[in-house]
Design an enzyme around this catalytic site. Structure first.
Site, PDB file in Angstrom:
ATOM      1  N   CYS A  35      45.008  44.505  36.107  1.00 18.75           N
ATOM      2  CA  CYS A  35      46.114  45.442  36.054  1.00 18.75           C
ATOM      3  C   CYS A  35      45.770  46.689  35.227  1.00 18.75           C
ATOM      4  CB  CYS A  35      47.384  44.827  35.500  1.00 18.75           C
ATOM      5  SG  CYS A  35      48.058  43.535  36.522  1.00 18.75           S
ATOM      6  N   ARG A  70      38.680  47.462  36.622  1.00 19.80           N
ATOM      7  CA  ARG A  70      39.311  46.313  35.969  1.00 19.80           C
ATOM      8  C   ARG A  70      39.610  45.192  36.971  1.00 19.80           C
ATOM      9  NH1 ARG A  70      41.638  47.866  31.031  1.00 19.80           N
ATOM     10  NH2 ARG A  70      43.305  46.354  31.161  1.00 19.80           N
ATOM     11  N   TRP A 109      46.740  43.156  39.660  1.00 18.37           N
ATOM     12  CA  TRP A 109      45.920  41.977  39.935  1.00 18.37           C
ATOM     13  C   TRP A 109      46.914  40.827  39.976  1.00 18.37           C
ATOM     14  CZ3 TRP A 109      44.502  37.301  37.627  1.00 18.37           C
ATOM     15  CH2 TRP A 109      43.306  36.725  38.071  1.00 18.37           C
ATOM     16  N   ASN A 127      51.396  45.122  32.749  1.00 25.00           N
ATOM     17  CA  ASN A 127      50.145  44.360  32.771  1.00 25.00           C
ATOM     18  C   ASN A 127      50.385  43.127  31.913  1.00 25.00           C
ATOM     19  OD1 ASN A 127      47.584  43.352  32.383  1.00 25.00           O
ATOM     20  ND2 ASN A 127      46.805  45.138  31.256  1.00 25.00           N
ATOM     21  N   GLY A 128      50.206  41.929  32.480  1.00 25.73           N
ATOM     22  CA  GLY A 128      50.419  40.708  31.692  1.00 25.73           C
ATOM     23  C   GLY A 128      51.310  39.733  32.429  1.00 25.73           C
ATOM     24  N   GLU A 177      23.558  31.984  33.769  1.00 26.17           N
ATOM     25  CA  GLU A 177      23.984  33.379  33.932  1.00 26.17           C
ATOM     26  C   GLU A 177      23.476  33.954  35.252  1.00 26.17           C
ATOM     27  OE1 GLU A 177      26.090  35.293  32.801  1.00 26.17           O
ATOM     28  OE2 GLU A 177      25.411  37.302  33.264  1.00 26.17           O
ATOM     29  N   LYS A 226      25.944  35.444  38.108  1.00 28.92           N
ATOM     30  CA  LYS A 226      25.835  36.815  38.657  1.00 28.92           C
ATOM     31  C   LYS A 226      25.863  36.772  40.181  1.00 28.92           C
ATOM     32  CE  LYS A 226      26.635  38.843  36.238  1.00 28.92           C
ATOM     33  NZ  LYS A 226      27.021  38.620  34.928  1.00 28.92           N
ATOM     34  N   GLU A 240      29.359  35.766  41.511  1.00 28.71           N
ATOM     35  CA  GLU A 240      30.379  36.798  41.293  1.00 28.71           C
ATOM     36  C   GLU A 240      30.343  37.898  42.348  1.00 28.71           C
ATOM     37  OE1 GLU A 240      31.289  37.375  36.588  1.00 28.71           O
ATOM     38  OE2 GLU A 240      29.296  37.931  37.243  1.00 28.71           O
ATOM     39  N   HIS A 263      18.700  14.442  38.116  1.00 28.25           N
ATOM     40  CA  HIS A 263      19.918  13.636  37.969  1.00 28.25           C
ATOM     41  C   HIS A 263      21.023  14.102  38.911  1.00 28.25           C
ATOM     42  CE1 HIS A 263      18.124  11.628  34.590  1.00 28.25           C
ATOM     43  NE2 HIS A 263      17.894  12.786  34.006  1.00 28.25           N
ATOM     44  N   LYS A 284      37.685  42.740  35.326  1.00 26.89           N
ATOM     45  CA  LYS A 284      36.761  43.048  34.241  1.00 26.89           C
ATOM     46  C   LYS A 284      37.310  42.553  32.916  1.00 26.89           C
ATOM     47  CE  LYS A 284      33.120  45.034  32.552  1.00 26.89           C
ATOM     48  NZ  LYS A 284      31.899  44.259  32.823  1.00 26.89           N
TER      49      LYS A 284
HETATM   50  C1  G6P Z   1      35.786  38.219  33.232  1.00 25.35           C
HETATM   51  C2  G6P Z   1      34.650  39.106  33.693  1.00 25.35           C
HETATM   52  C3  G6P Z   1      33.318  38.510  33.248  1.00 25.35           C
HETATM   53  C4  G6P Z   1      33.332  38.294  31.743  1.00 25.35           C
HETATM   54  C5  G6P Z   1      34.511  37.433  31.298  1.00 25.35           C
HETATM   55  C6  G6P Z   1      34.666  37.429  29.788  1.00 25.35           C
HETATM   56  O1  G6P Z   1      35.771  37.035  33.934  1.00 25.35           O
HETATM   57  O2  G6P Z   1      34.667  39.252  35.092  1.00 25.35           O
HETATM   58  O3  G6P Z   1      32.264  39.406  33.579  1.00 25.35           O
HETATM   59  O4  G6P Z   1      32.127  37.686  31.358  1.00 25.35           O
HETATM   60  O5  G6P Z   1      35.722  37.971  31.833  1.00 25.35           O
HETATM   61  O6  G6P Z   1      34.985  38.724  29.389  1.00 25.35           O
HETATM   62  P1  G6P Z   1      34.780  39.320  27.949  1.00 25.35           P
HETATM   63  O7  G6P Z   1      35.281  40.729  28.044  1.00 25.35           O
HETATM   64  O8  G6P Z   1      35.600  38.488  27.007  1.00 25.35           O
HETATM   65  O9  G6P Z   1      33.323  39.257  27.625  1.00 25.35           O
END
Ligand code: G6P
Length: 617
Positions: free
Chosen positions: A2, A27, A75, A101-102, A490, A494, A497, A513, A612
């Site tokens: 949002c 965002r 969102w 937003n929220g 990670e 990536k 995502e 396992h 984001k």
């Molecule tokens: C969201 C983003 C991720 C991020 C996570 C934690 O899911 O899409 O990329 O790692 O939040 O966000 P932060 O701002 O707390 O690192």
């Protein structure tokens, strides 16, 4: 998650708001809307499911000309993405418009009461309940002014919010408030900007005010800004500060996507994170946040790292770093689990909260819990003056610069850089590292930006080739050991995502396992295999994969022969101490995800359903 933009002044509000919404697209959102006050004070609203481009298509007429207006990117939380659920929401009498937003958690019970009083609802949202609650107070308590009606309504709700409210009877005015979600006010000459972060107004003014938790502000061209607390109605002095953000930082600078730009920025972002802190000639690390609290850190019986998503992966590597160099026990927890599982925390614990955005709702809540239980909380944030940066007891910024691509890249490697500095500083201070060891390690860390530059130059092309070959597979496995086990997690995240390919990360030894059952000639396996730590064991893992015809993409060092000879593809990264190898390994994994997503035609910078800055639980 949002985005809110508002403007009142002398400019064309429609243009300022639309351009602002575009800046907030990163965002993550699924619908957009705008309201413009025309010269008679009437509100014209346009809103739609989809992107800001879709909003543009339905709001081109002259009705949308005026000098005051606000917009929103939504969102979805309560109710599917749809035109009706999009913001702004308007009160039953048509006079009040609100963007939010929220989440208002008790909206259901309030909605029932309002329906009993004759209110009707067009959407499934919590926000429409709030705007009608404001109308209810305005009608039922005739002596209340605009800002008081909003304040009364907010005192009835609980949850998280940043809101911006306009009223047809109060031309050129806004009431804004925040609890849990961020809101910034830009202050120009004869104009005000409201936004979820400063990016929508950075080219217009450098004077900004970040609304504090639990505060409500009345903004008007006539009377300026008046801030009060929501619960007590006590006046608060506005704290105006100068923005450090520049327009260039939030533009693509010739790259096709923000993500690619941000991948290439890593030598600089890591260098900026080290700058002024890692002083090789002076044989020291100086970090104000840690420096001031060294004794507390030395006496800590335990460090607990809390974070979400990519930041949680950085935390896992932080555990290896701090335990290896400073010999302090570390636990790493998902903030969302930590806050709800009645954790044992004492005042001898140090909690490190890691968050790129500094706004993640679960991490915020976990910090509040840790503080209540007496722990000292240290924050690692990228966004300056973010909520987490402000509620922690001390902390360090990762100076990565604004990260716009939803999938975190440069913020992750900057987090690893800060965690390396913390581990080395503590290790030196408590004697776990000798001076010679410390000097050797800081000299290596100092050379990392240069090595990252080499990785960028040497791995981009091969990653494009590999991406072409594997872009249409449906599954991926990522394996690594030691410091590079979290790198595997990670790398898999990536890919998931941004390409929507199912990918899993595992410690390489755990393969036998379970995941080994998945391996056949259709399964690509990315294995991070630098010649450090348990290299020999990784060689055996590669043999096990090849025996089952798995396709191996290996991240190796230049002198490697054993893994390379068996891998289908090898990506070379320079030799470095195992502790810093995740920084180098991250880069080809980012490239791989990026190019696979690109080939699949996915929206790299704004992947579906992701946000984001996750400001709801
Ligand atoms: C969201 C983003 C991720 C991020 C996570 C934690 O899911 O899409 O990329 O790692 O939040 O966000 P932060 O701002 O707390 O690192």
């Amino acid at each position: 998650m949002c985005g809110i933009v508002g403007y009142t002044g002398y400019r064309n509000a429609y243009n300022v708001v639309i351009n602002g919404l575009k800046r907030l697209e990163y965002r993550g959102y699924d619908s957009a809307g705008i309201v413009i006050e025309n010269k008679d004070g009437k509100h014209n609203v346009a809103k739609t499911k989809g992107k800001v481009e879709d909003l543009l298509a339905i709001s081109q007429s002259s009705e949308y000309s005026g000098n005051t207006g606000m917009g929103h990117t939504r969102w979805a939380t309560h109710g599917v993405p749809s035109d009706a659920n999009s913001h702004p929401h308007v009160s039953n009498n048509g006079k009040i418009a609100l963007v939010h937003n929220g989440i208002i958690e008790n909206y259901d019970s309030i909605k029932i009461l309002l329906i009993e009083k004759g209110f009707t609802f067009k959407s499934e949202t919590d926000t429409e309940v709030l705007v009608n609650l404001i109308q209810y107070f305005e009608e039922s308590q005739a002596d209340l002014d605009f800002v008081s009606c909003v304040r009364y309504a907010l005192n009835e709700v609980y949850g998280a919010y940043a809101i911006c409210v306009m009223h047809q009877d109060h031309k050129g005015e806004f009431v804004v408030a925040r609890l849990g979600s961020p809101l910034a006010v830009g202050i120009g000459k004869d104009e005000f900007f409201i936004a979820s972060d400063a990016s929508p107004f950075v080219e217009f003014t450098k004077d900004a005010l970040y609304l504090e938790e639990g505060h409500i502000a009345h903004i008007s061209l006539k009377d300026g800004i008046e801030i009060r607390t929501i619960t007590q109605n006590e006046p608060v002095q506005p704290a105006i500060q100068e923005l450090k953000l520049s327009l260039e930082q939030i533009e693509k600078g010739g790259y096709e996507h923000f993500m690619l730009k941000e991948i290439f920025e890593q030598p600089k972002s890591i260098h900026d994170t080290l700058r002024g802190r890692l002083l090789v000639k002076e044989e020291t690390i100086k970090m104000a946040g840690i420096w001031d609290h060294l004794e507390r850190f030395s006496k800590a019986e335990r460090i607990i790292i809390i974070a979400c998503g990519t930041s949680w992966h950085a935390g896992l590597i932080g555990e290896y770093l701090i335990e290896e160099f400073a010999r302090i026990p570390v636990e790493v927890e998902y903030a969302s689990e930590f806050r709800y599982r009645n954790p044992i925390i004492t005042n001898k614990d140090i909690v490190i909260a890691i968050s790129q955005s500094g706004e993640t709702a679960d991490t915020m809540a976990a910090i509040k819990l840790a503080k209540e239980k007496g722990a000292f909380v240290y924050g690692i944030c990228n966004v300056v003056d973010s909520s987490i940066a402000r509620i922690t007891d001390a902390g360090s910024y990762t100076h990565a610069g604004p990260e716009i691509g939803v999938a975190s890249t440069k913020a992750f490697t900057a987090q690893l850089t800060i965690l390396s500095l913390i581990a080395l500083k503590l290790g030196k201070h408590n004697g776990s590292l000798s001076n010679a060891q410390f000097m050797e390690l800081i000299t290596e860390l100092d050379a990392i930006p240069k090595k990252v530059q080499e990785v960028l130059e040497n791995t981009h092309e091969i990653c494009k080739v590999i991406a072409k070959e594997f872009a249409h597979t449906t599954n991926f496995l990522y394996l690594g050991r030691g410091f590079n086990f979290p790198s595997a997690l990670e790398g898999a995240l990536k890919l998931k995502e941004i390409s929507y390919i199912h990918a899993e990360g595992y410690p390489a030894a755990e393969m036998k396992h379970g995941p080994i059952a998945l391996i056949d000639e259709n399964m690509p396996i990315v294995i991070i295999a630098p010649k450090v730590g348990h290299y020999d064991k990784v060689v055996s893992n590669v043999q096990e994969i090849k025996a089952r015809k798995g396709r191996v993409i290996a991240v190796v060092n230049p002198t490697d022969t054993q893994v390379r000879s068996q891998a289908d593809y090898s990506i070379e990264i320079p030799m470095v101490n195992e502790a810093f190898s995740p920084i180098l390994a991250a880069i080809p994994l980012q490239f791989l995800a990026y190019h696979i997503a690109l080939i699949r035609g996915a929206n790299v910078d704004q992947p579906r359903n992701l946000a984001k800055s996750v400001t709801v639980e």
